[in-house]
Design a protein around this motif. Sequence first.
Motif, short mmCIF file in Angstrom:
data_model
loop_
_atom_site.label_atom_id
_atom_site.label_comp_id
_atom_site.label_asym_id
_atom_site.label_seq_id
_atom_site.Cartn_x
_atom_site.Cartn_y
_atom_site.Cartn_z
N PRO A 6 -3.00 0.27 -8.54
CA PRO A 6 -2.81 -0.05 -7.12
C PRO A 6 -4.10 -0.19 -6.35
O PRO A 6 -4.15 -0.91 -5.35
N HIS A 9 -5.08 -3.72 -6.09
CA HIS A 9 -4.35 -4.49 -5.08
C HIS A 9 -4.91 -4.24 -3.69
O HIS A 9 -4.97 -5.14 -2.86
N GLN A 56 -6.17 2.87 1.33
CA GLN A 56 -4.97 2.43 2.02
C GLN A 56 -5.25 1.16 2.82
O GLN A 56 -6.40 0.91 3.21
N GLY A 58 -3.15 -2.38 5.21
CA GLY A 58 -1.92 -3.08 5.58
C GLY A 58 -2.16 -4.20 6.56
O GLY A 58 -3.30 -4.45 7.00
N THR A 71 3.37 -4.29 6.99
CA THR A 71 3.41 -3.75 5.64
C THR A 71 2.17 -2.91 5.43
O THR A 71 1.11 -3.18 6.02
N GLY A 73 0.18 -0.07 2.36
CA GLY A 73 0.22 0.48 1.01
C GLY A 73 -0.85 1.53 0.77
O GLY A 73 -1.87 1.58 1.47
N LEU A 92 4.43 1.38 -1.11
CA LEU A 92 4.38 0.15 -0.33
C LEU A 92 5.48 0.22 0.71
O LEU A 92 6.66 0.39 0.37
#
Length: 268
Positions: A6, A9, A56, A58, A71, A73, A92
């Motif tokens: 993650p 991402h 973190q 979004g 959104t 994550g 998420l």
Amino acid sequence: MKLQHPIFHVLVLMASMASLPTLAEDSPHTLTANVGLTSNYVFRGISQTGGKPAIQGGFDYTHASGLYLGTWGSNVSWLTEFQGYTSGSMELDLYGGYRNTIGPISYDVGAIRYMYPGSKKDSVVGAWTSEIYGSVGWKWFTAKYSHYVSDSVFGVGPNTNGSYYLDISGSLPVADTGLALGAHWGTFNFKNDDQFIAAYGVSPDYKDWKVSATYDLGKLAKRASGMTLGVAYSDTNAEKAFWTNTGTSNTGEYLGKAATTAWISKTF
């Protein structure tokens, strides 16, 4: 194909922020992005990373009417360490709602879906959670009620739909220094907790509290930077017999213990 970690991402998210479209100043649409690094991801008093750091980020869309979508994550560790997932290390969230003001009173109503991709045995309760919420604010104070409509609540289940979390918080700016002081108290109440009392001898219900301070780094540069430093101290009365990692990793970490957390964030 093997799923990428993650954090990969989130790094892609950070890179993509540089290419956010620029909207006209008079446009009713606002699109922002955020990214942050925290020493410990604590959510409603419970560590989501077992006391370890998290990256973190979004995106948020807001319309001038008050409608918003977003959104967000983060990496997490409790899926395998606490919940018993065989794999899974990402949260998420998708959310949307409406916020506005009536005189000096602000209000916000909306819904959020917490999603936790991963693998688990059929006997393990799923972590995905649905929540509806409403809040009212006056000056520096806010009260928020969150009601859960999914069968389980963050893996605490089954049959815990109807659980709720009540949050009372305040944030006081210190003159024009860029410093703000905050305080929070919350209570988490789980529906049908007799099933957990029978299994663990205790209820998962708990209360949490926090004091915090944030500083706008733009004050140092004397211009808007979107960067914020923060530090917080949080604690709970959550029962160790329930809120301790006993999943596939068996780390024995008490997730509701007192914690001092520091973070830095950037909004674009």
